[in-house]
Motif scaffolding. Structure first.
Motif, short mmCIF file in Angstrom:
data_model
loop_
_atom_site.label_atom_id
_atom_site.label_comp_id
_atom_site.label_asym_id
_atom_site.label_seq_id
_atom_site.Cartn_x
_atom_site.Cartn_y
_atom_site.Cartn_z
N ASN A 136 58.59 36.37 37.88
CA ASN A 136 57.26 36.47 38.31
C ASN A 136 56.75 37.83 38.56
N VAL A 137 55.60 38.27 38.46
CA VAL A 137 55.08 39.80 38.67
C VAL A 137 54.01 39.98 39.66
N ILE A 138 54.22 40.71 40.44
CA ILE A 138 53.05 40.79 41.42
C ILE A 138 52.66 42.46 41.35
N LYS A 139 51.60 43.06 41.02
CA LYS A 139 50.83 44.09 41.14
C LYS A 139 49.92 44.30 42.27
N HIS A 140 50.20 45.39 42.85
CA HIS A 140 49.23 45.62 44.14
C HIS A 140 48.22 46.81 43.40
N SER A 141 47.11 46.65 43.84
CA SER A 141 46.05 47.43 43.59
C SER A 141 45.18 47.98 44.87
N HIS A 142 45.03 49.30 44.92
CA HIS A 142 44.29 49.83 45.85
C HIS A 142 42.48 49.68 45.67
N HIS A 143 42.36 48.94 44.41
CA HIS A 143 40.83 49.23 44.12
C HIS A 143 40.65 47.48 44.20
N PRO A 144 39.23 47.54 44.36
CA PRO A 144 38.62 45.82 44.04
C PRO A 144 39.02 45.55 42.91
N LEU A 145 39.23 44.11 43.03
CA LEU A 145 39.53 43.46 41.76
C LEU A 145 38.43 42.77 41.36
N GLU A 146 38.04 42.83 40.07
CA GLU A 146 37.08 42.10 39.64
C GLU A 146 37.48 41.65 38.27
N LEU A 147 37.72 40.13 38.49
CA LEU A 147 38.54 39.33 37.37
C LEU A 147 37.47 38.82 36.52
N GLU A 148 36.28 38.77 36.87
CA GLU A 148 35.37 38.17 35.88
C GLU A 148 33.95 38.84 35.74
N PRO A 149 33.21 39.07 34.66
CA PRO A 149 31.88 39.64 35.07
C PRO A 149 30.73 39.02 35.97
N PRO A 150 30.12 39.65 36.38
CA PRO A 150 29.45 39.51 37.66
C PRO A 150 28.22 38.11 37.50
N GLY A 151 27.91 38.01 36.03
CA GLY A 151 26.94 36.73 35.80
C GLY A 151 27.75 35.62 35.57
#
Length: 185
Positions: free
Chosen positions: A35-50
């Motif tokens: 398994n892999v876990i990646k930490h990000s300090h940025h907000p995650l946007e996994l899909e387009p807003p619409g």
């Protein structure tokens, strides 16, 4: 058996993701589930807003699952809750032989630092006791094992030795002679 969690650290642009991406097929060839876990300090946007799933979150859903016959993803809004710890994140994953972690630098797990002096950034290893080796493209003046960054198998064997999967002692200079040659000045 408790999951073995091992970190890959380094400054931005050092090659952490490239190393992990190279290690995954190597571990798979050894018969391991990783398994892999990646930490990000940025907000995650996994899909387009619409998209529907984004609209569900925007409307107030705490968690949204998007599922298909090929994969699924769960997006959870923390909405002011504390960020889950690494242990809590690992517990959400399917059991595996190894979990590689990029980020979560404050967690007490063993790590390899990916370090390229040519990038001009200071390394972490002199001040970070969680770093047990350095994967590098240069000769370094350190007592830590220095692994050739372009030798995926050697880095993978080192991680497995840390896991106790084989009989090599990762801190024994004789276990990784090529790595120690790179450390020689």
């Amino acid at each position: 058996m408790n999951p073995f969690i091992f970190g890959i650290t380094g400054t931005s642009g050092s090659g952490k993701t490239t190393l992990i991406t190279a290690l995954l097929p190597w571990f798979r060839a050894q018969g391991l589930a990783v398994n892999v876990i990646k930490h990000s300090h940025h907000p995650l946007e996994l899909e387009p807003p619409g998209k529907d799933s984004a609209r569900f979150r925007a409307a107030g859903a705490t968690e949204v699952m998007v599922a298909s016959p090929y994969r699924y993803a769960i997006v959870r809004e923390l909405a002011g809750e504390a960020e889950p710890t690494l242990a809590e994140q690992v517990a959400r994953l399917r059991p595996a032989d190894l979990t590689l972690v990029e980020g979560f630098r404050r967690e007490d797990i063993p790590r390899i630092e990916v370090y390229r002096p040519a990038h001009g950034r200071a390394p972490y290893y002199p001040c970070d006791p969680s770093i047990v080796a350095v994967a590098t493209d240069a000769r370094l003046d350190t007592l830590l094992p220095c692994l050739p960054l372009d030798d995926t198998a050697q880095v993978g064997r080192f991680i497995l030795a840390m896991r106790g999967r084989n009989h090599l002692d990762p801190l024994d200079p004789g276990a990784f002679p090529q790595a120690m040659d790179m450390a020689a000045a």
